[in-house]
Design an enzyme around this catalytic site. Structure first.
Site, short mmCIF file in Angstrom:
data_model
loop_
_atom_site.label_atom_id
_atom_site.label_comp_id
_atom_site.label_asym_id
_atom_site.label_seq_id
_atom_site.Cartn_x
_atom_site.Cartn_y
_atom_site.Cartn_z
N GLU A 41 -2.95 7.53 -0.60
CA GLU A 41 -3.40 8.87 -0.96
C GLU A 41 -4.66 9.30 -0.22
O GLU A 41 -5.14 10.42 -0.40
CB GLU A 41 -3.64 8.95 -2.47
CG GLU A 41 -4.65 7.97 -3.01
CD GLU A 41 -4.77 8.03 -4.53
OE1 GLU A 41 -5.88 7.77 -5.04
OE2 GLU A 41 -3.77 8.33 -5.20
N PRO B 264 -7.00 -3.26 -13.74
CA PRO B 264 -7.68 -3.08 -12.45
C PRO B 264 -6.86 -3.68 -11.34
O PRO B 264 -6.02 -4.57 -11.57
CB PRO B 264 -9.00 -3.82 -12.65
CG PRO B 264 -8.69 -4.87 -13.68
CD PRO B 264 -7.67 -4.27 -14.59
N ASP C 235 -1.36 -8.97 -21.63
CA ASP C 235 -2.69 -9.11 -21.05
C ASP C 235 -3.04 -10.59 -21.13
O ASP C 235 -2.78 -11.24 -22.16
CB ASP C 235 -3.72 -8.28 -21.84
CG ASP C 235 -5.02 -8.08 -21.07
OD1 ASP C 235 -5.65 -9.09 -20.70
OD2 ASP C 235 -5.41 -6.93 -20.85
N ASN D 83 -2.32 -8.79 -8.42
CA ASN D 83 -1.37 -7.81 -8.96
C ASN D 83 -1.02 -6.69 -7.97
O ASN D 83 -0.36 -5.73 -8.33
CB ASN D 83 -1.87 -7.22 -10.28
CG ASN D 83 -3.21 -6.51 -10.15
OD1 ASN D 83 -3.54 -5.94 -9.12
ND2 ASN D 83 -4.00 -6.55 -11.23
N ALA E 223 -3.50 4.05 -13.37
CA ALA E 223 -4.48 3.01 -13.07
C ALA E 223 -4.84 3.00 -11.59
O ALA E 223 -5.75 3.70 -11.16
CB ALA E 223 -3.94 1.65 -13.52
N ARG E 224 -4.10 2.23 -10.79
CA ARG E 224 -4.34 2.15 -9.36
C ARG E 224 -3.00 2.22 -8.63
O ARG E 224 -2.03 1.55 -8.99
CB ARG E 224 -5.06 0.85 -9.00
CG ARG E 224 -6.56 0.90 -9.30
CD ARG E 224 -7.27 1.84 -8.34
NE ARG E 224 -8.70 1.98 -8.58
CZ ARG E 224 -9.26 2.92 -9.33
NH1 ARG E 224 -8.49 3.80 -9.97
NH2 ARG E 224 -10.57 2.99 -9.47
N HIS F 48 -4.40 12.46 -9.06
CA HIS F 48 -5.39 11.45 -9.42
C HIS F 48 -6.53 12.09 -10.21
O HIS F 48 -7.71 12.00 -9.86
CB HIS F 48 -5.95 10.76 -8.18
CG HIS F 48 -6.53 9.40 -8.46
ND1 HIS F 48 -6.58 8.40 -7.53
CD2 HIS F 48 -7.09 8.88 -9.58
CE1 HIS F 48 -7.15 7.33 -8.05
NE2 HIS F 48 -7.47 7.60 -9.30
#
Length: 322
Positions: A261, A204, A173, A209, A231-232, A293
């Site tokens: 999705e 996030p 991180d 990213n 996460a995403r 999800h």
């Protein structure tokens, strides 16, 4: 204050009705998404609350400003469905929701254990009375290294959960969290990729990213790595993930969110024909656990998100403002 609530789901109704009854503010519920068409119904409102089904772009934000609606909240943690930068530039305040991180953290650990013990294959076999052991030998967490990308609230809780299993934990991180340093070794991404048996994402989504897990980064990882994404979806290039699964470079994947999705997730597709070939193909792998999800979807978290989504508008909360 007059608040419009869009994207109302069945599981939100009771909590929203309770909020309506216990508040002096006028709260109006709409069972539709927030669009340029629907904004015509809320010209005289002070605030708007949405879920991720509503895509709030610059055109919709401009219309909000024209109608002098300066407060927008999403009843979700993530906010990539809102053009936040543009909202700020025209003076619209955007808030997101909060819930305790235990739901997603618990779900993450569950996916790890299901994949390590090949539970998907076992369950499918048992349904047809096949109780053989062939191909079911698993691994134990205590023997492995887990890489945690992102040590915010959810990542931190995942680390605390993992610490009881006796595994080695690496973390990445840009902003190191003092609360977890007793459990982890902070390393750079390349080191985490190279040394981790399991990699789990808790960051996030942003422009930097997007597709951070791709063909290039996958081949920096150990052969036989397990990937977890709660996460995403856009953090992973789906086609590159599929290729790595076909090549047996990745040993398994726990996927709760996929980049393509829309129109599928949280819907009962049934016998409808859908054109999302990557989704359909990905979920058929015996070493992929694909869920709809719903890592967030607990009673406690849903109530917290709903109440936070409304109260942040009422209080113009700086704690929830993005």
């Amino acid at each position: 204050m007059k608040i419009a609530v869009f994207d109302c789901c069945d599981f939100e109704v009771n909590t929203l009705k309770d909020i309506q009854q216990k508040n002096n503010d006028e709260i109006v519920i709409f069972n539709e998404s927030f669009t340029l068409d629907s904004i015509e119904k809320v010209k005289n409102f002070d605030g708007i609350s949405i879920l991720g089904y509503s895509k709030v772009n610059s055109f919709l934000l401009d219309q909000m400003k024209e109608y002098k609606i300066y407060h927008l909240s999403t009843r979700t943690i993530g906010y990539d469905h809102i053009d936040v930068a543009y909202a700020k530039s025209i003076g619209i305040h955007v808030y997101h929701a909060y819930y305790e991180p235990n739901n997603v953290a618990d779900f993450t650990l569950m996916l790890m254990l299901i994949l390590l013990r090949k539970a998907k294959i076992s369950i499918c076999r048992s349904l047809v009375n096949d109780f053989s052991l062939d191909g079911l030998q698993g691994r134990e967490l205590r023997s492995l290294t887990v890489g945690v990308i992102g040590t915010g609230k959810i990542g931190k809780t995942v680390i605390h959960n993992l610490s009881g299993f006796g595994c080695r934990i690496l973390a990445y991180d840009p902003y190191e969290n003092e609360d977890v340093k007793q459990y982890v070794s902070y390393v750079n991404l390349d080191t985490l990729y190279a040394q981790s048996d399991i990699i789990t994402l808790h960051i996030p989504l942003n422009e930097k990213n997007y597709h951070m897990i791709n063909k290039e980064t996958i081949h920096k990882m150990k052969k036989g790595v397990i990937l977890i994404n709660t996460a995403r979806g856009q953090l992973i290039n789906t086609k590159d993930l599929i290729q790595a699964l076909e090549d047996e470079y990745i040993a398994g994947a726990g996927i709760d969110t996929l980049e393509e999705e829309n129109g599928v997730m949280h819907e009962h597709i049934g016998v409808k024909i859908i054109d999302n070939r990557d989704l359909l193909y990905l979920k058929q792998f015996p070493n992929v656990v694909y869920t709809q999800h719903y890592a967030f979807y607990t009673q406690e978290a849903c109530e917290s998100m709903i109440r936070c989504g409304i109260s942040s508008l009422q209080n113009k909360s700086k704690l929830c403002e993005i």
